[in-house]
Write a protein that holds these residues in place. Sequence first.
Motif, short mmCIF file in Angstrom:
data_model
loop_
_atom_site.label_atom_id
_atom_site.label_comp_id
_atom_site.label_asym_id
_atom_site.label_seq_id
_atom_site.Cartn_x
_atom_site.Cartn_y
_atom_site.Cartn_z
N LYS A 1 -114.54 31.32 -45.89
CA LYS A 1 -114.60 32.57 -46.66
C LYS A 1 -114.77 32.25 -48.15
O LYS A 1 -115.44 32.98 -48.87
N ALA B 1 -115.55 42.43 -52.27
CA ALA B 1 -114.22 42.65 -52.84
C ALA B 1 -113.91 41.59 -53.89
O ALA B 1 -114.29 40.43 -53.74
N VAL C 1 -105.53 42.44 -49.16
CA VAL C 1 -105.93 41.76 -47.93
C VAL C 1 -105.71 40.26 -48.08
O VAL C 1 -106.12 39.67 -49.08
N LYS D 1 -106.30 36.52 -46.29
CA LYS D 1 -107.15 35.89 -45.27
C LYS D 1 -106.96 34.37 -45.25
O LYS D 1 -106.98 33.74 -46.30
N VAL E 1 -106.87 37.56 -40.61
CA VAL E 1 -106.97 38.55 -41.69
C VAL E 1 -105.82 39.55 -41.58
O VAL E 1 -105.63 40.15 -40.52
N VAL F 1 -104.46 42.97 -43.32
CA VAL F 1 -104.63 44.05 -44.28
C VAL F 1 -103.21 44.57 -44.56
O VAL F 1 -102.63 45.26 -43.72
N GLU G 1 -107.77 39.31 -51.31
CA GLU G 1 -108.87 40.20 -51.67
C GLU G 1 -108.40 41.60 -51.96
O GLU G 1 -107.47 42.10 -51.32
N GLU G 2 -109.12 42.22 -52.80
CA GLU G 2 -109.00 43.66 -53.05
C GLU G 2 -109.22 44.40 -51.72
O GLU G 2 -110.09 44.04 -50.93
N PHE G 3 -108.44 45.44 -51.46
CA PHE G 3 -108.67 46.28 -50.28
C PHE G 3 -109.85 47.21 -50.56
O PHE G 3 -109.86 47.91 -51.57
N MET G 4 -110.84 47.19 -49.69
CA MET G 4 -111.99 48.08 -49.87
C MET G 4 -111.84 49.26 -48.92
O MET G 4 -111.64 49.07 -47.72
N GLU H 1 -116.74 50.91 -41.99
CA GLU H 1 -117.28 49.58 -41.71
C GLU H 1 -118.43 49.66 -40.72
O GLU H 1 -118.39 50.45 -39.78
N LYS I 1 -112.37 47.62 -33.86
CA LYS I 1 -111.58 46.38 -33.88
C LYS I 1 -110.14 46.58 -33.42
O LYS I 1 -109.53 45.66 -32.89
N ASN J 1 -105.46 44.32 -34.69
CA ASN J 1 -106.88 43.95 -34.60
C ASN J 1 -107.14 43.12 -33.35
O ASN J 1 -106.30 42.37 -32.90
N MET K 1 -118.74 47.15 -45.76
CA MET K 1 -117.90 48.33 -45.99
C MET K 1 -118.75 49.29 -46.81
O MET K 1 -119.29 48.90 -47.86
N VAL L 1 -118.05 42.63 -46.43
CA VAL L 1 -116.71 42.24 -45.98
C VAL L 1 -116.73 40.77 -45.60
O VAL L 1 -115.89 39.98 -46.00
N GLU L 2 -117.72 40.41 -44.80
CA GLU L 2 -117.83 39.01 -44.36
C GLU L 2 -119.20 38.80 -43.74
O GLU L 2 -119.87 39.75 -43.33
#
Length: 423
Positions: free
Chosen positions: A103, A118, A141, A143, A153, A155, A184-187, A191, A213, A223, A272, A281-282
């Motif tokens: 990541k 993010a 978040v 990870k 991950v 959240v 990470e910042e939560f977005m 999704e 998910k 998840n 997102m 997101v990834e």
Amino acid sequence: MNILILGGGGREHALAWAVLQNPKCDRLVVAPGNAGIAEIADCANLNIENGADVVRFAEEEAIDFVIIGPEAPLAAGVADRLREASVLVFGPSQAAAALEASKAFTKSICDAVGAPTAIYAHFTDARAAKAYIREQGAPIVVKADGLAAGKGVIVAETVAQAEAAVDDMFGGAFGGAGAEVVIEEFMSGEEASFFILCDGIDLLPIGTAQDHKRVGEGDTGPNTGGMGAYSPAPVLDDAVAQRALDEIVRPTMEEMARRGTPYQGVLYAGLMIENGQPRLVEYNVRFGDPECQVLMMRLGGQALDLMHSAAEGRLGEAQVNWANDHAVTVVMAADGYPDAYDKGTVISGLERLDQDSRRKVFHAGTARRDGKFIATGGRVLNVTARSSSLADAAKAAYCMVEDIDWPGGFYRSDIGWRVLAQR
Ligand code: AMP
Ligand code: GLY
């Protein structure tokens, strides 16, 4: 063409099913495969993460084209070994697979090209990570940096939860994957998954999907690897897809080529989307599972031509022929999943189902014992249907689900709910 598919899940069953619809496929071998795949192709017992073994097998069996399903062989460099041996392969090199395997690597690429994602920070010790969390506040978040089978991950809704996640990760809850942590910042937003074929230079979008998910109805509970999917995803409309290509995917692919590690294979961009703006997101370096099942149901035999074009560097001349249709897949999972789940329970009714090019049960974790199908994995069956509307596709899939007699399994009854509720 003699084709070898690596993998043994629902994604690979769907790939095998699509490939077999193309008359260019003379022989198909899947390694290791599963009980559903064994009904349509030869299955081979092979250590698919060992490049030398895969090369030897491909040479012995006169394989012309290898399609790599899961991320683990890609991250292990199996595509590189095949290319070195001049075996045509669909799937990125080990260096390019870092887009999923790390990541932190993906974040550094996003920084380099200014791709929207993010805000984040990267830590190798818990104290600094927790100080950053307290400074940023929640939701936030956490990870694990490496591959953690989709489970690394958290959240976190509170600072305390985030701090606990940091302790878990540095405490080894995700093995080596947690030795480094990204925060990470939560977005917020909706999704969706975007799938793009790449041949190192050219790009070809091949579809959109939305996964589900969480394990529970209405997107609740922990998840999972994915409890169901549908394609296309209306939230990823043409305008959003174009922005995602222009602002995120193409710059990433250009940067990979510039660094001397061009990307060849399918790129799965997890996005997102909020107010028409996609943010990354990834990335995954493979088809999504179960998203692949709905994509293959819609693409059919042309999927082979498209993957072959990507492998041969001919995507510039390729195009996708779209039907104006919708596909849904419902995952049936073993009781207990995503925690410890039952294995070996008997599934009946599969033989009686009416299956055709619009209705198909892909097997994810099954084996045959004494002539019966038994569940061997957490996610076990992907009941998939295609129709002219999402509602009809969902109805057809759930009709099949009801005809499957599996007391040891469960499923979500609301796959597609976001779109269906709007209608
Ligand atoms: P990943 O393994 O990175 O896909 O993360 C798993 C899931 O966690 C994603 O599919 C999202 O639902 C959620 N997630 C990951 N990162 C974020 C983020 N920065 N903001 C909000 N949700 C996220
Ligand atoms: N369905 C999510 C994934 O394949 O990662």
